[in-house]
Design a protein around this motif. Structure first.
Motif, short mmCIF file in Angstrom:
data_model
loop_
_atom_site.label_atom_id
_atom_site.label_comp_id
_atom_site.label_asym_id
_atom_site.label_seq_id
_atom_site.Cartn_x
_atom_site.Cartn_y
_atom_site.Cartn_z
N LEU A 9 0.86 -1.19 0.00
CA LEU A 9 0.00 0.00 0.00
C LEU A 9 0.90 1.24 0.00
O LEU A 9 2.01 1.19 0.56
N PRO A 10 0.43 2.34 -0.58
CA PRO A 10 1.26 3.55 -0.56
C PRO A 10 1.24 4.19 0.83
O PRO A 10 0.21 4.20 1.49
N VAL A 11 2.39 4.72 1.25
CA VAL A 11 2.47 5.49 2.51
C VAL A 11 3.10 6.84 2.17
O VAL A 11 3.68 7.00 1.08
N SER A 12 3.00 7.80 3.09
CA SER A 12 3.67 9.07 2.82
C SER A 12 5.18 8.85 2.96
O SER A 12 5.61 7.97 3.71
N MET A 13 5.99 9.64 2.25
CA MET A 13 7.44 9.46 2.30
C MET A 13 7.96 9.57 3.74
O MET A 13 8.90 8.89 4.11
N ALA A 14 7.28 10.37 4.56
CA ALA A 14 7.73 10.54 5.95
C ALA A 14 7.60 9.24 6.75
O ALA A 14 8.22 9.08 7.79
N GLU A 15 6.79 8.31 6.25
CA GLU A 15 6.52 7.08 7.01
C GLU A 15 7.34 5.88 6.57
O GLU A 15 7.18 4.78 7.11
N THR A 16 8.21 6.04 5.57
CA THR A 16 8.90 4.86 5.01
C THR A 16 9.72 4.12 6.08
O THR A 16 9.87 2.91 6.01
N GLY A 17 10.20 4.84 7.08
CA GLY A 17 11.02 4.25 8.14
C GLY A 17 10.27 3.30 9.05
O GLY A 17 10.87 2.71 9.95
N MET A 24 2.45 -4.66 3.55
CA MET A 24 1.36 -4.43 4.52
C MET A 24 0.69 -5.69 5.05
O MET A 24 -0.53 -5.80 5.10
N GLY A 25 1.48 -6.68 5.41
CA GLY A 25 0.93 -7.78 6.21
C GLY A 25 0.28 -8.93 5.48
O GLY A 25 -0.29 -9.81 6.12
N ARG A 26 0.35 -8.95 4.14
CA ARG A 26 -0.22 -10.07 3.41
C ARG A 26 0.76 -10.52 2.32
O ARG A 26 1.27 -9.70 1.55
N TYR A 27 0.98 -11.84 2.26
CA TYR A 27 1.94 -12.41 1.32
C TYR A 27 1.42 -13.77 0.86
O TYR A 27 0.75 -14.47 1.62
N CYS A 83 6.56 -10.71 -7.11
CA CYS A 83 5.90 -9.51 -7.60
C CYS A 83 5.10 -8.85 -6.47
O CYS A 83 4.81 -9.47 -5.45
N VAL A 84 4.82 -7.56 -6.66
CA VAL A 84 4.07 -6.80 -5.67
C VAL A 84 2.78 -6.30 -6.32
O VAL A 84 2.76 -6.02 -7.52
N VAL A 85 1.74 -6.22 -5.51
CA VAL A 85 0.47 -5.70 -6.03
C VAL A 85 -0.24 -4.95 -4.90
O VAL A 85 -0.10 -5.31 -3.73
N ALA A 86 -0.95 -3.88 -5.28
CA ALA A 86 -1.66 -3.08 -4.27
C ALA A 86 -2.83 -3.87 -3.71
O ALA A 86 -3.58 -4.51 -4.46
N LEU A 87 -2.99 -3.83 -2.39
CA LEU A 87 -4.12 -4.49 -1.74
C LEU A 87 -5.34 -3.58 -1.84
O LEU A 87 -5.24 -2.37 -1.63
#
Ligand code: UTP
Length: 310
Positions: free
Chosen positions: A159-167, A207-210, A247-251
């Motif tokens: 899922l996308p997060v704000s750049m400030a949250e990447t850490g 984000m918690g699913r694989y 591969c990655v995909v948006a949830l």
């Protein structure tokens, strides 16, 4: 091969939610009337999975008890004719074939997943984290299973997060330049665990699913301790990504995080507002609270001397 097994690690210490998690597993925190872990098991079951392995640890016995029968309470409900309550009390015990393995000490998510190796064997499996609840149709894990069935690869939900949250997250690196996981699965080049914003390869977070292919276990065996002295799943995923196997995909759907107090409160409010039975009452309550806040702020601004203080 179809996905028949799910693994749910619940052995973490939940330090972000202390002191509540001193004796209460954070996976047992309720969203409305159900503990987070029950939603997650139900999600796996809704995807056609009936073999669910929980990686548990010391202080997590409440989770096993939740998925067991409780005859004393059942008898009481039966005798007082509370059949609906009786149904929801008995329900968790019949959801799936639940198995438990202990992670002897919390040495990281990668180490927790490694405990599943002998139970899972040589087949792909679903991995659902114990503090992220998803709701939607199709279920989050079903979306990833569909991509795995098309590609045969490991699939990581992002899922996308704000750049400030990447850490705070594992961040995906993928290509080409115009690739967008919201438009469909894209090949992962690499993953980076909790990068500072300037080092983050994107703002797409794990984000918690694989859905993982069994080669993850060899990759985990070879993974040295990483960030925080823990064996990181993200580091093992890097190995597979560099082989072009992930591969990655948006949830899609609603995400409810119970991992820390602020996320938990937001999740509870959001779920309550969306609930058809209690949503209207909660909306009135929240609206009144907000109005009171506005009135208090206005009154404070009108007090003599308020301008000076401001
Ligand atoms: P988190 O990092 O969110 O959980 O791991 P944590 O370590 O319990 O939380 P904090 O940071 O101390 O507050 C995601 C999931 O992986 C499990 C956790 O129980 C959680 O469901 N986990 C984590 C394990 O099973 N074992 C571990 O060693 C670490």
């Amino acid at each position: 091969m179809g996905i028949r097994k799910a693994v749910i690690p619940v052995a973490g210490l939940g330090t972000r939610f202390l002191p509540a998690t001193k004796s209460l597993p954070k996976e047992m925190l309720p969203l409305l009337n159900k503990p987070a872990i029950q939603y997650i098991v139900e999600e796996a079951v809704s995807a056609g999975i009936d073999d669910v392995l929980l990686i548990t640890g010391r202080l997590k016995r409440a989770i096993e008890d939740h998925f067991d029968r409780i005859h004393l309470v059942e008898k009481h409900l039966e005798m007082s004719g509370k059949t609906e309550l009786l149904r929801i009390v008995v329900e968790p015990a019949g959801l799936a074939n639940l198995h438990y393995i202990r992670q002897p000490e919390p040495r990281g998510l990668g180490h927790a997943v490694l405990q599943a190796r002998w139970h899972v064997g040589k087949e792909p499996f679903a991995l659902l984290l114990g503090d992220d609840v998803y709701q939607g149709d199709p279920a989050a894990i079903s979306q990833l299973i569909a991509v795995h069935e098309e590609t045969g690869m490991s699939v990581v939900g992002v899922l996308p997060v704000s750049m400030a949250e990447t850490g705070r997250y594992g961040i995906a690196d993928f290509g080409p330049e115009d690739a967008n996981p919201a438009k469909g699965p894209v090949l992962a080049r690499d993953f980076v665990e909790k990068p500072d914003p300037e080092e983050a390869p994107s703002n797409w977070a794990i984000m918690g699913r694989y859905v993982l292919t069994p080669d993850i276990f060899e990759a985990l065996e070879e993974t040295p301790k990483g960030r925080g002295g823990e064996i990181q799943l993200t580091d093992a995923l890097r190995t597979l990504a560099r082989r072009g196997r992930v591969c990655v995909v948006a949830l899609q759907g609603e995400r409810y995080d119970v991992g820390d107090p602020v996320s938990f409160v937001k999740s509870t409010i959001a779920m309550a507002l969306r609930d058809p039975a209690i949503g209207p009452e909660i909306r009135d309550f929240v609206t009144a609270l907000l109005a009171e806040g506005v009135r208090q702020a206005a009154a404070a601004a009108e007090e003599p001397g308020a301008e000076k203080r401001a």
